[in-house]
Design an enzyme around this catalytic site. Structure first.
Site, PDB file in Angstrom:
ATOM      1  N   HIS A  27       3.502  52.784  38.656  1.00  0.00           N
ATOM      2  CA  HIS A  27       3.472  52.504  40.096  1.00  0.00           C
ATOM      3  C   HIS A  27       2.440  51.427  40.410  1.00  0.00           C
ATOM      4  O   HIS A  27       1.227  51.639  40.299  1.00  0.00           O
ATOM      5  CB  HIS A  27       3.145  53.805  40.848  1.00  0.00           C
ATOM      6  CG  HIS A  27       3.128  53.643  42.319  1.00  0.00           C
ATOM      7  ND1 HIS A  27       2.090  54.053  43.109  1.00  0.00           N
ATOM      8  CD2 HIS A  27       4.033  53.069  43.158  1.00  0.00           C
ATOM      9  CE1 HIS A  27       2.353  53.766  44.372  1.00  0.00           C
ATOM     10  NE2 HIS A  27       3.527  53.175  44.419  1.00  0.00           N
ATOM     11  N   GLY A  28       2.938  50.245  40.798  1.00  0.00           N
ATOM     12  CA  GLY A  28       2.091  49.071  40.935  1.00  0.00           C
ATOM     13  C   GLY A  28       0.915  49.250  41.868  1.00  0.00           C
ATOM     14  O   GLY A  28      -0.209  48.840  41.558  1.00  0.00           O
ATOM     15  N   THR A  65       9.464  47.778  34.623  1.00  0.00           N
ATOM     16  CA  THR A  65       8.614  46.848  33.843  1.00  0.00           C
ATOM     17  C   THR A  65       8.730  46.837  32.305  1.00  0.00           C
ATOM     18  O   THR A  65       8.944  47.880  31.695  1.00  0.00           O
ATOM     19  CB  THR A  65       7.130  47.106  34.218  1.00  0.00           C
ATOM     20  OG1 THR A  65       7.010  47.121  35.615  1.00  0.00           O
ATOM     21  CG2 THR A  65       6.184  46.082  33.667  1.00  0.00           C
ATOM     22  N   THR A  79       2.465  49.610  32.824  1.00  0.00           N
ATOM     23  CA  THR A  79       3.718  49.885  33.509  1.00  0.00           C
ATOM     24  C   THR A  79       3.489  51.106  34.392  1.00  0.00           C
ATOM     25  O   THR A  79       2.647  51.944  34.080  1.00  0.00           O
ATOM     26  CB  THR A  79       4.860  50.140  32.493  1.00  0.00           C
ATOM     27  OG1 THR A  79       5.917  50.852  33.153  1.00  0.00           O
ATOM     28  CG2 THR A  79       4.407  50.972  31.300  1.00  0.00           C
ATOM     29  N   ARG A  95       6.380  41.637  48.493  1.00  0.00           N
ATOM     30  CA  ARG A  95       5.497  42.633  47.862  1.00  0.00           C
ATOM     31  C   ARG A  95       5.153  42.179  46.430  1.00  0.00           C
ATOM     32  O   ARG A  95       6.027  41.789  45.665  1.00  0.00           O
ATOM     33  CB  ARG A  95       6.201  43.989  47.823  1.00  0.00           C
ATOM     34  CG  ARG A  95       5.395  45.110  47.126  1.00  0.00           C
ATOM     35  CD  ARG A  95       5.824  45.295  45.687  1.00  0.00           C
ATOM     36  NE  ARG A  95       5.233  46.502  45.078  1.00  0.00           N
ATOM     37  CZ  ARG A  95       5.308  46.787  43.793  1.00  0.00           C
ATOM     38  NH1 ARG A  95       5.933  45.997  42.957  1.00  0.00           N
ATOM     39  NH2 ARG A  95       4.758  47.880  43.324  1.00  0.00           N
ATOM     40  N   GLY A 116       3.350  43.509  42.932  1.00  0.00           N
ATOM     41  CA  GLY A 116       2.847  44.705  42.251  1.00  0.00           C
ATOM     42  C   GLY A 116       1.702  44.361  41.317  1.00  0.00           C
ATOM     43  O   GLY A 116       1.066  43.306  41.426  1.00  0.00           O
TER      44      GLY A 116
END
Ligand code: GLY
Length: 310
Positions: free
Chosen positions: A222-223, A169, A220, A197, A199
């Site tokens: 882990h979504g 990101t 930014t 998917r 995020g």
């Protein structure tokens, strides 16, 4: 009050060989966004320009150079938010758009909706003359190799964001001299993600938020974790309760780590001119243009500076 523009190139374990180009890329994007603002562009123009520069740079996981999903194609998400009006536009799961942040802006300005996804977003882009690019054009040789190399770890994608190979990101936040704020975020998402998917990045309050009352944030990391704690809004709610932007970011990222074991980062600017670039991953490349100084860093607690030349 001084205008400020801060960018990030993604929080993850950036390997040493990518560190110099990552720092160079965020510095160039901050300079570019800042020059748009200084030459009379709006805040939204400035964050869009900064994020476009990062999307066009193949070092980063957004636009050209994005990570590949499970079937070996890109699938991109982006958002842009105007803190003056709370207007925002976002797109998710687009695959033929080189600059998803500009499509997100078009959703904000040219439709009565705020989010478009997949084929509908691509069709809207076509209808307003945004060029469609063949998906392969956005794929780099380097990413194709990484995708092949890590195929066997697919099952671990969600649990192992902090491992050496995660990649994430880009974003920008900005403040003008009148105290208005705006932000934008763009991503290719997690490598080997499922088709469809979505995020955190295109979800308001999670991957980004901007409100002239409290500030602007681009996240930014882990979504799935960011979505669970609504990270951007969480940071601003701490700011609203009197915390500095630095403390608000640290508390919120710490909470995400404790509560859902997620790592990530955020850039934040407040209407009073405070700003911060904070992360709980090994590294995050960031740069901030403020007055005639360009601040930048990539390692924890690193804050270097040089004269800002536009
Ligand atoms: N932070 C980007 C994503 O997880 O999609």
């Amino acid at each position: 009050m001084s205008a400020v523009l801060v960018v990030h190139g993604g929080a993850w374990a950036i390997p040493d060989e990518l560190a110099p180009v990552s720092v160079q890329g965020v510095k160039a994007a901050a300079r570019h966004g800042s020059s748009v603002l200084r030459s009379g562009g709006s805040l939204v123009d400035a964050v869009e320009a900064a994020v476009r520069a990062l999307e066009d740079n193949t070092v980063f996981n957004a636009g050209h150079g994005a990570t590949l999903k499970i079937d070996g194609e890109v699938q991109l998400d982006a958002i842009i938010v105007d803190g003056k009006t709370l207007a925002f536009g976002s797109v998710s799961c687009v695959k033929n758009i080189a600059n998803p942040v500009s499509l997100a802006r078009a959703v904000m300005e040219k439709t009565s909706h705020v989010m478009l996804t997949g084929r509908g977003a691509d069709k809207f882009a076509e209808s307003i003359g945004i060029a469609m690019v063949p998906t392969d054009k956005l794929v780099t040789e380097c990413e194709r190799k990484e995708w092949e190399k890590h195929k066997k770890y697919i099952a671990a994608v969600n649990e192992e964001f902090n491992t050496q190979w995660a990649h994430d990101t880009v974003g920008a936040v900005a403040l003008d001299s009148a105290g208005n704020v705006a932000c934008a975020t763009s991503t290719g998402g997690t490598r080997h993600k499922m088709v469809g998917r979505v995020g955190d990045s295109p979800v308001i309050g999670c991957g980004a938020y901007a409100d002239n009352i409290s500030g602007a944030v681009s996240c930014t990391g882990h979504g799935e974790s960011i979505l669970k704690v609504t990270l951007a809004r969480l940071i601003l709610s701490h700011v609203e309760q009197g915390k500095s932007v630095e403390d608000a970011s640290q508390l919120s990222l710490q909470h995400m780590g404790d509560r859902v074991q997620g790592a990530g980062g955020a850039i934040v600017v407040s209407p009073s001119g405070q700003w911060a670039a904070t992360f709980t991953t090994k590294r995050m490349a960031w740069a901030a243009a403020e007055d005639d100084v360009l601040w930048f860093g990539i390692d924890p607690k690193e804050k270097l500076k040089e004269k800002l030349s536009l």
